[in-house]
Write a protein that holds these residues in place. Structure first.
Motif, PDB file in Angstrom:
ATOM      1  N   MET A 102       5.903  -8.724   9.492  1.00 61.20           N
ATOM      2  CA  MET A 102       4.740  -8.167   8.831  1.00 61.20           C
ATOM      3  C   MET A 102       4.868  -8.370   7.319  1.00 61.20           C
ATOM      4  N   THR A 103       3.754  -8.695   6.697  1.00 65.54           N
ATOM      5  CA  THR A 103       3.747  -9.000   5.270  1.00 65.54           C
ATOM      6  C   THR A 103       2.998  -7.914   4.505  1.00 65.54           C
ATOM      7  N   LEU A 104       3.691  -7.312   3.548  1.00 62.82           N
ATOM      8  CA  LEU A 104       3.100  -6.301   2.671  1.00 62.82           C
ATOM      9  C   LEU A 104       2.787  -6.956   1.337  1.00 62.82           C
ATOM     10  N   THR A 105       1.542  -6.831   0.882  1.00 60.90           N
ATOM     11  CA  THR A 105       1.143  -7.385  -0.407  1.00 60.90           C
ATOM     12  C   THR A 105       0.421  -6.322  -1.217  1.00 60.90           C
ATOM     13  N   ILE A 106       0.502  -6.473  -2.521  1.00 65.87           N
ATOM     14  CA  ILE A 106      -0.248  -5.639  -3.450  1.00 65.87           C
ATOM     15  C   ILE A 106      -1.200  -6.578  -4.183  1.00 65.87           C
ATOM     16  N   ARG A 107      -2.473  -6.237  -4.197  1.00 67.72           N
ATOM     17  CA  ARG A 107      -3.470  -7.079  -4.848  1.00 67.72           C
ATOM     18  C   ARG A 107      -4.520  -6.198  -5.496  1.00 67.72           C
ATOM     19  N   SER A 108      -5.308  -6.781  -6.383  1.00 63.18           N
ATOM     20  CA  SER A 108      -6.424  -6.039  -6.967  1.00 63.18           C
ATOM     21  C   SER A 108      -7.331  -5.569  -5.841  1.00 63.18           C
ATOM     22  N   ARG A 109      -7.780  -4.323  -5.961  1.00 60.45           N
ATOM     23  CA  ARG A 109      -8.662  -3.784  -4.925  1.00 60.45           C
ATOM     24  C   ARG A 109      -9.990  -4.534  -4.941  1.00 60.45           C
ATOM     25  N   ARG A 110     -10.497  -4.793  -3.755  1.00 58.40           N
ATOM     26  CA  ARG A 110     -11.769  -5.491  -3.583  1.00 58.40           C
ATOM     27  C   ARG A 110     -12.801  -4.525  -3.014  1.00 58.40           C
ATOM     28  N   GLU A 111     -14.048  -4.818  -3.267  1.00 50.09           N
ATOM     29  CA  GLU A 111     -15.139  -3.992  -2.735  1.00 50.09           C
ATOM     30  C   GLU A 111     -15.043  -3.877  -1.216  1.00 50.09           C
ATOM     31  N   GLU A 112     -14.686  -4.967  -0.556  1.00 49.80           N
ATOM     32  CA  GLU A 112     -14.607  -4.928   0.913  1.00 49.80           C
ATOM     33  C   GLU A 112     -13.427  -4.098   1.433  1.00 49.80           C
ATOM     34  N   ASP A 113     -12.505  -3.693   0.547  1.00 45.52           N
ATOM     35  CA  ASP A 113     -11.409  -2.807   0.946  1.00 45.52           C
ATOM     36  C   ASP A 113     -11.874  -1.359   1.106  1.00 45.52           C
ATOM     37  N   LEU A 114     -12.965  -0.997   0.445  1.00 42.53           N
ATOM     38  CA  LEU A 114     -13.361   0.413   0.348  1.00 42.53           C
ATOM     39  C   LEU A 114     -13.611   1.094   1.693  1.00 42.53           C
ATOM     40  N   PRO A 115     -14.297   0.488   2.659  1.00 41.21           N
ATOM     41  CA  PRO A 115     -14.479   1.201   3.934  1.00 41.21           C
ATOM     42  C   PRO A 115     -13.157   1.561   4.618  1.00 41.21           C
ATOM     43  N   SER A 116     -12.233   0.616   4.652  1.00 42.43           N
ATOM     44  CA  SER A 116     -10.941   0.877   5.276  1.00 42.43           C
ATOM     45  C   SER A 116     -10.137   1.908   4.487  1.00 42.43           C
ATOM     46  N   LEU A 117     -10.145   1.782   3.166  1.00 40.38           N
ATOM     47  CA  LEU A 117      -9.427   2.746   2.330  1.00 40.38           C
ATOM     48  C   LEU A 117     -10.041   4.141   2.437  1.00 40.38           C
ATOM     49  N   ALA A 118     -11.357   4.224   2.527  1.00 44.15           N
ATOM     50  CA  ALA A 118     -12.012   5.530   2.685  1.00 44.15           C
ATOM     51  C   ALA A 118     -11.584   6.188   3.991  1.00 44.15           C
ATOM     52  N   SER A 119     -11.522   5.419   5.052  1.00 44.69           N
ATOM     53  CA  SER A 119     -11.070   5.942   6.343  1.00 44.69           C
ATOM     54  C   SER A 119      -9.611   6.395   6.269  1.00 44.69           C
ATOM     55  N   THR A 120      -8.790   5.590   5.604  1.00 46.65           N
ATOM     56  CA  THR A 120      -7.383   5.952   5.420  1.00 46.65           C
ATOM     57  C   THR A 120      -7.256   7.232   4.611  1.00 46.65           C
ATOM     58  N   LEU A 121      -8.065   7.367   3.567  1.00 44.92           N
ATOM     59  CA  LEU A 121      -8.022   8.570   2.740  1.00 44.92           C
ATOM     60  C   LEU A 121      -8.329   9.815   3.568  1.00 44.92           C
ATOM     61  N   VAL A 122      -9.300   9.734   4.439  1.00 46.58           N
ATOM     62  CA  VAL A 122      -9.643  10.871   5.300  1.00 46.58           C
ATOM     63  C   VAL A 122      -8.450  11.223   6.199  1.00 46.58           C
ATOM     64  N   SER A 123      -7.748  10.218   6.717  1.00 43.76           N
ATOM     65  CA  SER A 123      -6.580  10.506   7.557  1.00 43.76           C
ATOM     66  C   SER A 123      -5.436  11.092   6.737  1.00 43.76           C
ATOM     67  N   VAL A 124      -5.262  10.621   5.510  1.00 45.18           N
ATOM     68  CA  VAL A 124      -4.237  11.185   4.614  1.00 45.18           C
ATOM     69  C   VAL A 124      -4.554  12.649   4.338  1.00 45.18           C
ATOM     70  N   HIS A 125      -5.815  12.940   4.070  1.00 45.98           N
ATOM     71  CA  HIS A 125      -6.223  14.326   3.815  1.00 45.98           C
ATOM     72  C   HIS A 125      -5.946  15.216   5.029  1.00 45.98           C
ATOM     73  N   ALA A 126      -6.204  14.712   6.217  1.00 42.67           N
ATOM     74  CA  ALA A 126      -5.961  15.496   7.433  1.00 42.67           C
ATOM     75  C   ALA A 126      -4.478  15.826   7.601  1.00 42.67           C
ATOM     76  N   VAL A 127      -3.604  14.917   7.194  1.00 40.21           N
ATOM     77  CA  VAL A 127      -2.160  15.112   7.339  1.00 40.21           C
ATOM     78  C   VAL A 127      -1.581  15.919   6.183  1.00 40.21           C
ATOM     79  N   ASP A 128      -1.990  15.597   4.942  1.00 43.33           N
ATOM     80  CA  ASP A 128      -1.334  16.140   3.744  1.00 43.33           C
ATOM     81  C   ASP A 128      -2.174  17.093   2.912  1.00 43.33           C
ATOM     82  N   GLY A 129      -3.481  17.160   3.171  1.00 41.76           N
ATOM     83  CA  GLY A 129      -4.338  17.942   2.291  1.00 41.76           C
ATOM     84  C   GLY A 129      -4.558  17.258   0.952  1.00 41.76           C
ATOM     85  N   TYR A 130      -4.278  15.950   0.888  1.00 38.67           N
ATOM     86  CA  TYR A 130      -4.519  15.157  -0.322  1.00 38.67           C
ATOM     87  C   TYR A 130      -5.669  14.227  -0.056  1.00 38.67           C
ATOM     88  N   PRO A 131      -6.588  14.164  -0.966  1.00 41.94           N
ATOM     89  CA  PRO A 131      -6.734  14.929  -2.201  1.00 41.94           C
ATOM     90  C   PRO A 131      -7.308  16.316  -1.911  1.00 41.94           C
TER      91      PRO A 131
END
Length: 167
Positions: free
Chosen positions: A1-30
């Motif tokens: 598996m390859t992990l990369t860091i890149r400038s965020r793209r507009e098309e990343d936002l739906p997936s990141l938004a979903s991930t953020l909701v799961s992070v909030h459910a686990v950690d209360g963040y944000p």
């Protein structure tokens, strides 16, 4: 598996938004922002944002934002250093999907943001809630220096104990 860091793209936002909701459910963040996670991800004072991607799929992100004199991190940083807040970037909106923690994504996101700021001769500060122990461990492993205790105010008169770090 390859992990990369890149400038965020507009098309990343739906997936990141979903991930953020799961992070909030686990950690209360944000503590705020999950009612409209895509909007929360678009920081109003964004300098640059990056995405951590595992095999091309977004799993986390971080943002550097222009500091404002009233920001918790900026107030603490100015009191600590006496520096001009115009020379400060605030690290914000850092998260990694719960299933990808331990993958080095958080560390790589932090280092990318820090190095970007340094290349522009900007200092970096951040605030974190004390309840976010995993984030605090990451910051301290990376050599962040705790400079202040704060009470983060949000919502309708709510507060959360936090601290400010410089990196």
């Amino acid at each position: 598996m390859t992990l990369t860091i890149r400038s965020r793209r507009e098309e990343d936002l739906p997936s990141l938004a979903s991930t953020l909701v799961s992070v909030h459910a686990v950690d209360g963040y944000p503590v705020e922002g999950v009612a409209d996670p895509k909007a929360w991800l678009r920081h109003p004072r964004e300098i640059q944002s990056w995405t951590a991607a595992q095999d091309g799929e977004p799993i986390g992100q971080v943002t550097l934002a222009r500091a404002q004199p009233e920001d918790d991190a900026a107030v603490a940083w100015h009191e600590y250093t006496g520096g001009d807040v115009d020379r400060l970037a605030v690290l914000a909106r850092l998260f990694v999907a719960p299933g990808h923690r331990g993958s080095s994504a958080g560390r790589l996101l932090m280092e990318t943001a820090r190095d970007f700021a340094r290349s522009r001769r900007l200092a970096v500060a951040l605030d974190v809630m004390l309840k976010d122990r995993g984030a605090i461990r990451l910051y301290e492993r990376l050599g962040a220096e705790r400079i202040s205790d704060i009470d983060h105010r949000y919502g309708d008169g709510l507060t959360e104990a936090g601290v400010v770090y410089v990196i």
